[in-house]
Design an enzyme around this catalytic site. Sequence first.
Site, PDB file in Angstrom:
ATOM      1  N   ASP A 289      27.363  -2.146  11.151  1.00  0.00           N
ATOM      2  CA  ASP A 289      28.234  -1.091  11.642  1.00  0.00           C
ATOM      3  C   ASP A 289      29.478  -1.055  10.756  1.00  0.00           C
ATOM      4  O   ASP A 289      29.644  -1.880   9.856  1.00  0.00           O
ATOM      5  CB  ASP A 289      28.585  -1.319  13.116  1.00  0.00           C
ATOM      6  CG  ASP A 289      28.841  -0.010  13.860  1.00  0.00           C
ATOM      7  OD1 ASP A 289      29.280   0.975  13.214  1.00  0.00           O
ATOM      8  OD2 ASP A 289      28.607   0.053  15.076  1.00  0.00           O
ATOM      9  N   TYR A 290      30.346  -0.114  11.007  1.00  0.00           N
ATOM     10  CA  TYR A 290      31.480   0.198  10.141  1.00  0.00           C
ATOM     11  C   TYR A 290      32.356  -1.044   9.902  1.00  0.00           C
ATOM     12  O   TYR A 290      33.063  -1.500  10.794  1.00  0.00           O
ATOM     13  CB  TYR A 290      32.300   1.308  10.790  1.00  0.00           C
ATOM     14  CG  TYR A 290      33.174   2.110   9.871  1.00  0.00           C
ATOM     15  CD1 TYR A 290      32.784   3.369   9.422  1.00  0.00           C
ATOM     16  CD2 TYR A 290      34.411   1.629   9.467  1.00  0.00           C
ATOM     17  CE1 TYR A 290      33.608   4.127   8.599  1.00  0.00           C
ATOM     18  CE2 TYR A 290      35.227   2.377   8.639  1.00  0.00           C
ATOM     19  CZ  TYR A 290      34.825   3.628   8.209  1.00  0.00           C
ATOM     20  OH  TYR A 290      35.638   4.377   7.396  1.00  0.00           O
TER      21      TYR A 290
END
Length: 744
Positions: A289-290
């Site tokens: 994820d980011y």
Amino acid sequence: MRGRGFRVRHVLLALVAGLSFTAGAAPDARAKARTQARVEALLSAMTLEEKLGQLQQLDGFSEGHPRAEHATMIRQGRLGSTLNVRGAKTTNELQRIAMEQSRLGIPVLFAFDVIHGYRTIFPVPLAETATWDPTIAERAAHVAAIESTAVGLKWTFAPMVDIARDPRWGRIVEGSGEDPYLGSLFARARVKGFQGDDMAAPDRVMACAKHWVGYGAGEGGRDYNTTEISEHALREVYFPPFKAAVEAGVGTFMSAFNDLNGVPATANPFTLRRILKEQWNFDGFVVSDYESVKETIAHGLAADAKDAARYSLLAGLDMEMVSRTYAEHLPALLDEGEVAMTAVDDAVRRILTKKAELGLFERPYTDESREARDLDRPEYHRLAREAAGKSVVLLKNERDVLPLRKSLGSVALIGPLANDKQAPLGSWLGDGRSEPVVTVLEGLRAKLPGANRVRFVKGVEVEGSGLDQIEQAVEAAKASDVAVLVLGERSDMSGEAASRSRIDLPGRQQDLLRAVLATGKPVVLVLMSGRPLALEWEVANTPAVVQAWFGGTQAGHGLADVLMGDLEPHGKLPVTFPRAVGQIPIYYNHKNTGRPPDPNNKYSSKYIDLSSDPLFPFGYGLTYSKFELADLKIENTEIRAGEPVRASVKITNSGIRRATEVVQLYLRDHAASVTRPVKELKAYRRVYLEPGETKLVTFELAYTELGFHDRDMRYVVEPGMFSLIAGLHSATGLESTFRLLKAR
């Protein structure tokens, strides 16, 4: 540079084309062999910098533009994927650099968060699940794929399949609720809708099951928070929708932000490597994820960025989103022997394989004429209207306030969300636009044309006290036959980074409702939200209550179809509604405890100041008619090992309208080596019945559906006494027992 790249690419293509394959091999086998040959040929020709480039995904700007460095990095083979970059012309320009100017001609993979629609926005996933109709989710995902590919995208970060039992968590809106069985059905449907039978097709995109794993169980309902989940609960509750996505052929996984039992999910070898890649044989790749690779430092696992890269790659994390620890630190880690080249090659191989399976090497470019042709088509809006209407859940309907009569003289439409074009889009609205959104006001006025038949007063703001039109709202209600109040949350009050400690009506909305109720006019409360709300007073005092969620582009038309009776209520709750925050977490498939709640026993598992029962149970949803169940029968009350369980129940429409109902079948295992939930949803059937009509509904459960994971995490089916419960929701139903015999 361009000439050398041209020669290298053509040497590789010639090598792949010259490989021989077994005569008579199946087409799928031959295609797989060609893909493997292409990938291995590329891998053998790649420099370390080019390999690490395939492991790197970087962000573009929110409006779809690339960053200045992207073109240079693609040309140098240092960037294999982007997110947020979109638009057919933009993606084609970058893709030409990759295909014509880079040394090896490896295409770029363009990704975006297309969660419940790209331009045509469908109901938020939690609402879509309230239809209890996976075919709607599949069709909506296909439309999203068509619109996404029209703008150059080939990868979506969906579906989110996290099980969530805490409505304070903002991202409950993004998933399918609390139940592993229902969540698994919708996981499969959405993967199939996005990818189809061939994700290389021009109208399909690669899906991504997220967030792996346990993200929805964050302590306190706080986003990004830590989670402690036993392995047994992981396997029984949180894993099944992800496993269903794997079985449906999902191309990618995304690791979660949370740490899980002391190890961040982005660097967790148990979940990433042992479960996903080894036990489940997942052949796709995992993206972080980011910046979650870098965030392993804040978690306290990694000492620095170099440590973060080592932990994550070795755990089985293939592609790094936005942060750059792989590109910056893997060369040194390789030189030092901390990471083996085989680990890098495995990650690169997985990514290249998916690019090949997406057809990007043969068809890297997007037909730019599609962007004007394949967005916002009328047939997409018809499906969005159907989905919005069927997601509406009728929660209460005393004195048959609903459906509204078309002969009504006038309706007072009141509330801060009644004419809001932004709220129905919900969170993660893709590239959705507010202008075409049909509001509740527009939907009702289309049903009740004529001057002043629908009187609109905003009343108050969603939050704060900046607007006070309560007196005007009261006057409008007094002058009308019925008042419809549209209350709830703004779209930005649920979704990522939108956890709430209180899940009641914010601002002065309850004051507005109290004032209108005091007029004595019939009142319909329409709730627009991305989560269950705790509204015990509101529900107790309002004759009709409807959960409308965030319904998307066609929200107003879909809701009006239900309010006016042109569409019978279809919706069933995919998640339990609490009476108060103090009950959370609350879910139907809980354990029984040694002292189940007993109002006559102080020393039982209950509250002294509140009922233990939910405000509305999982699976609940009324219709405009009345249904009755009778004669639950199990074909054989003694089941031998390996045999299915067959059951039937009669359902009768005892009302005066043709309507639809969902017959739900739950299972209870009375005694087992590991304590089991009080009940588990195992199957359901939707039926349509004319007034007075009776149908026989049949079910068949496979022998394996009676099983569970034992203390050693083996999936077993144990003999003993079981119950089947047939009901119209999870709280009550008809019950019959059977015995599973020991294997001989």
